[in-house]
Scaffold this motif. Structure first.
Motif, PDB file in Angstrom:
ATOM      1  N   MET A  10       0.835  -1.215   0.000  1.00  0.00           N
ATOM      2  CA  MET A  10       0.000   0.000   0.000  1.00  0.00           C
ATOM      3  C   MET A  10       0.871   1.267   0.000  1.00  0.00           C
ATOM      4  O   MET A  10       0.774   2.081   0.892  1.00  0.00           O
ATOM      5  N   SER A  11       1.771   1.413  -0.912  1.00  0.00           N
ATOM      6  CA  SER A  11       1.999   0.689  -2.153  1.00  0.00           C
ATOM      7  C   SER A  11       3.202  -0.265  -2.031  1.00  0.00           C
ATOM      8  O   SER A  11       3.903  -0.256  -1.030  1.00  0.00           O
ATOM      9  N   TRP A  12       3.441  -1.026  -3.106  1.00  0.00           N
ATOM     10  CA  TRP A  12       4.594  -1.924  -3.115  1.00  0.00           C
ATOM     11  C   TRP A  12       5.889  -1.121  -3.049  1.00  0.00           C
ATOM     12  O   TRP A  12       6.910  -1.611  -2.548  1.00  0.00           O
ATOM     13  N   SER A  42       2.285  -8.723   1.206  1.00  0.00           N
ATOM     14  CA  SER A  42       2.062  -7.597   0.306  1.00  0.00           C
ATOM     15  C   SER A  42       0.677  -7.746  -0.306  1.00  0.00           C
ATOM     16  O   SER A  42       0.436  -8.617  -1.144  1.00  0.00           O
ATOM     17  N   TYR A  45      -3.389  -3.825  -3.715  1.00  0.00           N
ATOM     18  CA  TYR A  45      -3.896  -2.510  -3.324  1.00  0.00           C
ATOM     19  C   TYR A  45      -5.167  -2.115  -4.080  1.00  0.00           C
ATOM     20  O   TYR A  45      -5.930  -1.269  -3.595  1.00  0.00           O
ATOM     21  N   ILE A  48      -8.331  -2.314  -2.073  1.00  0.00           N
ATOM     22  CA  ILE A  48      -8.225  -1.380  -0.958  1.00  0.00           C
ATOM     23  C   ILE A  48      -8.464   0.045  -1.443  1.00  0.00           C
ATOM     24  O   ILE A  48      -9.178   0.832  -0.810  1.00  0.00           O
ATOM     25  N   ALA A  49      -7.871   0.379  -2.590  1.00  0.00           N
ATOM     26  CA  ALA A  49      -8.077   1.709  -3.176  1.00  0.00           C
ATOM     27  C   ALA A  49      -9.542   1.931  -3.518  1.00  0.00           C
ATOM     28  O   ALA A  49     -10.093   3.021  -3.296  1.00  0.00           O
TER      29      ALA A  49
END
Length: 229
Positions: A10-12, A42, A45, A48-49
């Protein structure tokens, strides 16, 4: 050394920074060939976004709790969340696991308190800059924060989500952040808090008109301290 779990993705980009820095900090203080025991999950995202954009923080909390429980079951003795904005659900995460979670804003606030920094401007995502969940942690360490400027909030939030989290680093973004920091100094800030794990990509933490407290760096130092006991 104690085993640390990292909730990432979140983020990588920030997760990569956490892995590298925690290793470097531990190695400097331990044997030359030492590397800390880390467990990293990991997350994807994208959902989640989407939940964030829908203001569905219940879904985000559930995702982080599930991740934390998996890391705990795998042997993690404490957790860090490799993101600033996701600490909005910190209280629910701590309730959902039985191991400690090292709060990023507490680490930053303690570093500022130790340096006797009394006034600062906070730069991060919209949630971090405008909501109380992060700001109150810093205030609790005796730091007076400048009120968020709506124009700065739009600018910085846009740079983070439209550029940095996609791996894009531009000179325009660097110049824009330098201008923002210069204005904060004129408004009375004694320091800048980089409360986004990607902002260091466009802010030179060693070459600004104000001292810069980099949340990523400080959180990773706190994680190394915990690992080494």
């Amino acid at each position: 050394m104690r085993k640390l779990g990292i909730i990432g993705g979140m983020s990588w980009i920030s997760t990569r920074a956490y892995y590298e820095r925690i290793n470097k900090f531990v190695q400097k203080r331990s044997a030359p060939m030492a590397s800390p025991p880390l467990l990293i999950e990991s997350l994807d995202y994208a959902p989640i976004a989407a939940a964030k954009n829908a203001d569905d923080w219940d879904a985000i909390a559930a995702t982080l709790i599930e991740s934390g429980r998996r890391l705990e079951s795998a042997g993690a003795e404490a957790l860090v969340v490799a993101a600033n904005a996701m600490h909005k659900v910190y209280d629910r995460l701590t309730e959902g696991v039985s191991i400690p979670v090292l709060h990023i804003a507490d680490a930053v606030g303690q570093a500022m308190e130790d340096a006797d920094c009394k006034s600062a401007a906070l730069l991060g995502t919209r949630f971090v800059m405008t909501e109380s969940f992060y700001r109150q942690r810093l205030v609790g360490h005796g730091v007076d924060l400048l009120p968020p400027d709506p124009g700065d909030v739009e600018l910085v939030d846009g740079i983070i989500y439209k550029e940095l989290m996609l791996g894009r680093v531009t000179r325009d973004a660097e110049r824009a952040l330098k201008t923002v920091i210069t204005m904060k100094e004129k408004q009375g800030a004694q320091a800048i808090v980089l409360a986004c794990t990607e902002l260091e990509l466009v802010v030179d933490t060693d070459a600004n008109v104000l001292p810069v407290y980099d949340s990523t760096d400080i959180h990773c130092r706190a994680a190394a301290d915990w690992i080494l006991g």
